[in-house]
Structure formats: structure tokens, C-alpha cells
Design an enzyme around this catalytic site. Sequence first.
Site, PDB file in Angstrom:
ATOM      1  CE  LYS A  13      14.819 -82.424 -27.876  1.00 42.50           C
ATOM      2  NZ  LYS A  13      14.097 -83.114 -28.672  1.00 42.50           N
ATOM      3  NE  ARG A  88      15.744 -88.505 -25.328  1.00 46.18           N
ATOM      4  CZ  ARG A  88      16.453 -87.706 -25.968  1.00 46.18           C
ATOM      5  NH1 ARG A  88      17.334 -86.797 -25.673  1.00 46.18           N
ATOM      6  NH2 ARG A  88      16.262 -87.636 -27.431  1.00 46.18           N
ATOM      7  NE  ARG A 127      18.753 -84.535 -36.246  1.00 46.98           N
ATOM      8  CZ  ARG A 127      18.095 -84.526 -35.010  1.00 46.98           C
ATOM      9  NH1 ARG A 127      17.820 -83.702 -34.456  1.00 46.98           N
ATOM     10  NH2 ARG A 127      17.626 -85.774 -34.749  1.00 46.98           N
ATOM     11  NE  ARG A 161      21.489 -87.736 -34.046  1.00 49.41           N
ATOM     12  CZ  ARG A 161      20.610 -87.260 -33.103  1.00 49.41           C
ATOM     13  NH1 ARG A 161      20.541 -86.018 -32.834  1.00 49.41           N
ATOM     14  NH2 ARG A 161      19.835 -88.014 -32.535  1.00 49.41           N
ATOM     15  NE  ARG A 172      16.082 -90.780 -32.491  1.00 50.20           N
ATOM     16  CZ  ARG A 172      16.531 -89.961 -33.298  1.00 50.20           C
ATOM     17  NH1 ARG A 172      16.970 -90.455 -34.498  1.00 50.20           N
ATOM     18  NH2 ARG A 172      16.787 -88.604 -33.159  1.00 50.20           N
TER      19      ARG A 172
HETATM   20  P1  ADP Z   1      17.000 -86.194 -30.378  1.00 51.58           P
HETATM   21  O1  ADP Z   1      16.630 -84.909 -29.912  1.00 51.58           O
HETATM   22  O2  ADP Z   1      17.005 -86.021 -31.925  1.00 51.58           O
HETATM   23  O3  ADP Z   1      16.054 -87.367 -30.030  1.00 51.58           O
HETATM   24  P2  ADP Z   1      19.284 -86.399 -28.998  1.00 51.58           P
HETATM   25  O4  ADP Z   1      20.803 -86.026 -29.768  1.00 51.58           O
HETATM   26  O5  ADP Z   1      18.774 -85.566 -28.042  1.00 51.58           O
HETATM   27  O6  ADP Z   1      18.214 -86.638 -30.273  1.00 51.58           O
HETATM   28  O7  ADP Z   1      19.555 -87.963 -28.521  1.00 51.58           O
HETATM   29  C1  ADP Z   1      20.018 -89.057 -29.334  1.00 51.58           C
HETATM   30  C2  ADP Z   1      20.168 -90.330 -28.488  1.00 51.58           C
HETATM   31  O8  ADP Z   1      20.947 -90.197 -27.221  1.00 51.58           O
HETATM   32  C3  ADP Z   1      18.772 -90.866 -27.872  1.00 51.58           C
HETATM   33  O9  ADP Z   1      17.915 -91.431 -28.568  1.00 51.58           O
HETATM   34  C4  ADP Z   1      19.234 -91.567 -26.583  1.00 51.58           C
HETATM   35  O10 ADP Z   1      19.518 -92.922 -26.946  1.00 51.58           O
HETATM   36  C5  ADP Z   1      20.428 -90.807 -26.052  1.00 51.58           C
HETATM   37  N1  ADP Z   1      20.048 -89.862 -25.201  1.00 51.58           N
HETATM   38  C6  ADP Z   1      20.253 -88.431 -25.391  1.00 51.58           C
HETATM   39  N2  ADP Z   1      19.620 -87.836 -24.133  1.00 51.58           N
HETATM   40  C7  ADP Z   1      19.310 -88.841 -23.396  1.00 51.58           C
HETATM   41  C8  ADP Z   1      18.754 -88.919 -21.891  1.00 51.58           C
HETATM   42  N3  ADP Z   1      18.430 -87.694 -21.257  1.00 51.58           N
HETATM   43  N4  ADP Z   1      18.467 -90.086 -21.533  1.00 51.58           N
HETATM   44  C9  ADP Z   1      18.732 -91.342 -22.072  1.00 51.58           C
HETATM   45  N5  ADP Z   1      19.241 -91.237 -23.157  1.00 51.58           N
HETATM   46  C10 ADP Z   1      19.412 -89.995 -23.842  1.00 51.58           C
HETATM   47  P1  ADP Z   2      15.916 -81.769 -31.802  1.00 48.54           P
HETATM   48  O1  ADP Z   2      17.060 -81.058 -31.253  1.00 48.54           O
HETATM   49  O2  ADP Z   2      14.593 -81.333 -30.975  1.00 48.54           O
HETATM   50  O3  ADP Z   2      15.924 -83.154 -31.872  1.00 48.54           O
HETATM   51  P2  ADP Z   2      16.706 -80.252 -34.279  1.00 48.54           P
HETATM   52  O4  ADP Z   2      16.925 -78.820 -33.680  1.00 48.54           O
HETATM   53  O5  ADP Z   2      17.968 -81.075 -34.585  1.00 48.54           O
HETATM   54  O6  ADP Z   2      15.620 -81.016 -33.220  1.00 48.54           O
HETATM   55  O7  ADP Z   2      15.678 -79.899 -35.771  1.00 48.54           O
HETATM   56  C1  ADP Z   2      15.472 -81.071 -36.315  1.00 48.54           C
HETATM   57  C2  ADP Z   2      15.641 -80.851 -37.758  1.00 48.54           C
HETATM   58  O8  ADP Z   2      14.673 -79.891 -38.263  1.00 48.54           O
HETATM   59  C3  ADP Z   2      17.066 -80.172 -38.247  1.00 48.54           C
HETATM   60  O9  ADP Z   2      17.268 -80.390 -39.430  1.00 48.54           O
HETATM   61  C4  ADP Z   2      16.448 -78.595 -38.312  1.00 48.54           C
HETATM   62  O10 ADP Z   2      17.240 -77.792 -39.027  1.00 48.54           O
HETATM   63  C5  ADP Z   2      15.043 -78.414 -38.589  1.00 48.54           C
HETATM   64  N1  ADP Z   2      14.254 -77.515 -37.859  1.00 48.54           N
HETATM   65  C6  ADP Z   2      14.414 -77.393 -36.494  1.00 48.54           C
HETATM   66  N2  ADP Z   2      13.334 -76.538 -36.159  1.00 48.54           N
HETATM   67  C7  ADP Z   2      12.484 -76.323 -37.449  1.00 48.54           C
HETATM   68  C8  ADP Z   2      11.554 -75.461 -37.616  1.00 48.54           C
HETATM   69  N3  ADP Z   2      10.696 -74.688 -36.822  1.00 48.54           N
HETATM   70  N4  ADP Z   2      10.817 -75.494 -39.092  1.00 48.54           N
HETATM   71  C9  ADP Z   2      11.472 -76.381 -39.940  1.00 48.54           C
HETATM   72  N5  ADP Z   2      12.341 -77.064 -39.728  1.00 48.54           N
HETATM   73  C10 ADP Z   2      12.994 -77.097 -38.506  1.00 48.54           C
END
Ligand code: ADP
Ligand code: ADP
Length: 217
Positions: A13, A88, A127, A161, A172
Site C-alpha cells: 500500500k 482498518r 522492509r 520499524r 498484525r
Molecule cells: P502496515 O501497513 O505495515 O500494517 P501501518 O504503517 O499502516 O503498517 O500501521 C502500523 C501500525 O499503526 C498498525 O499496526 C496499528 O497499530 C497502527 N495503525 C495504523 N493505521 C491505523 C488505523 N487506521 N487504525 C488503527 N490503528 C492503526
Molecule cells: P504496506 O504499506 O502495505 O504495509 P509496503 O508498501 O511497505 O506495504 O511494502 C512492504 C515491503 O514489500 C516493502 O519493503 C516493499 O519494498 C516491498 N514491496 C512492495 N510491493 C512489492 C511487490 N509488488 N513485490 C515485491 N515487494 C514489494
Amino acid sequence: MDLILLGPPGAGKGTQATTIAAKYGLIQLSTGEMLRAAAAAGTEVGRQAKAIMDKGELVPDEVVIRIISERIDQPDCKGGVIFDGFPRTLAQASALDKLLRDKKRKLDAVIELRVDDTKLVERIVGRFTCAKCGAGYHDRFKRPKVRGVCDVCQGTEFTRRPDDNAETVTRRLMVYYRETAPLTGYYYCKGNLRAVDGMAAIEQVGQEIGAVLDAVK
Ligand code: ADP
Ligand code: ADP
Ligand code: ZN
């Protein structure tokens, strides 16, 4: 144009939101980034959020809804936003519906990035991001062009992170399936869900999303 990028942690995302934001002149609203910024600033909200995030749980709905509501009122969001990591929960989704209605905005598309579970852990544990500009990378799938140097800002420091470890990822993912996965049904029924194959290479996923957006624009 307002859109949502939906998908489990590690689906891509953030990666896709950054590219689409630049291409379509949209503002990326990542609640995860906003909460991490609040945590780094040491605000009361940030401190409380950090403890929850480190465990892989969700921050309370009221907190993220308030953050989004305040941010979207900034003038730069006028032309359109991409919600990344929000909503979420079903409660957040219905609060977002109301918020957009009140602010006379319209959701143009909800893009679901579909990725196999087995890939997610691999993506998350590999990541890392540039400490200076926040550009995202991966140990195997997206290395900087020059080793140790950020492609975007030439920075040489990178961060990982604290919640990107195998143990927290499992938590998660469970939270995702319990709380967030039902949103695909919610948006499907509202008629704006578009699924994209998130297993493809980064550029290809971007092209697929671009095709969806060109169709709804
Ligand atoms: P990822 O896409 O890898 O799960 P994010 O950066 O979106 O990570 O979120 C990291 C953490 O921040 C989540 O595990 C949660 O604890 C918190 N968080 C982010 N967005 C939300 C949301 N919309 N509602 C509740 N918690 C959130
Ligand atoms: P999210 O925001 O949904 O948690 P990220 O955009 O941070 O996910 O992507 C998670 C990890 O996977 C990052 O290290 C990113 O560089 C890698 N990644 C993202 N899209 C792809 C893909 N299509 N193929 C392989 N690796 C990817
Ligand atoms: Zn950088």
C-alpha cells in the site's frame, strides 16, 4: 479524486500510494506514518499509540478518525487524497463515509491489493526505509540502486520499524483478518471495490492501479 488502498500489512500500500500520489497529484494520508510521527514527537497521543503499535494491535478508532479528519481539512488535500492504512475497522469505514459526506467529498475507488499470506511476512521482515526522506525499500525486492545510498535523496541512513519482526507480524495479520478484511465486503457492496493483483512486480502493480484510476477518473 479520493481513493482508499486496502490490503494486509506488507501488501504494498505505502509503496504504491507514494507513486500514485506523485503521478495523480494526490496527497498520501498514511495513518501509520502519522502515528509514528506523533510517537517520534513524543506527544501524549503518540506515546499511547506507540505502545499499541509495538504490540501489533490497533490504535482506538476515535484517535485515527480525529487525525484523518483534521488532516483532510488542510488546503493541500483539496485536490484529492489516497488513504493508506485507513480505514482498518468497519467503525472507521462508516466514520469515513460520514466525514466525506459532511465535507462534500466523494470516494472514487477502493483498491484492494491481493497478496498471498505466505508472501506478507517475507515482505515485512525485509522492509526498510530511508531515515531522511522515508523512501521504502526491501532487502530482496527493492534494493537501492547504489548499495547503502537512497535513490531519492542520496541519504545513507536507513531504519527498520520495531513492529516489523516475525512475531509482531503474525499478530498484525490476525488483527487484519479479524478487523480489516471485512472491509472488502463492505466496499464491494457499496460498489466501489476494485481488486488488483499485488503479487506482481512493483511497477506492474502500479500499472494495474493506473488502469483502474484512468477508468474511474
Ligand atoms: P502496515 O501497513 O505495515 O500494517 P501501518 O504503517 O499502516 O503498517 O500501521 C502500523 C501500525 O499503526 C498498525 O499496526 C496499528 O497499530 C497502527 N495503525 C495504523 N493505521 C491505523 C488505523 N487506521 N487504525 C488503527 N490503528 C492503526
Ligand atoms: P504496506 O504499506 O502495505 O504495509 P509496503 O508498501 O511497505 O506495504 O511494502 C512492504 C515491503 O514489500 C516493502 O519493503 C516493499 O519494498 C516491498 N514491496 C512492495 N510491493 C512489492 C511487490 N509488488 N513485490 C515485491 N515487494 C514489494
Ligand atoms: Zn531518502
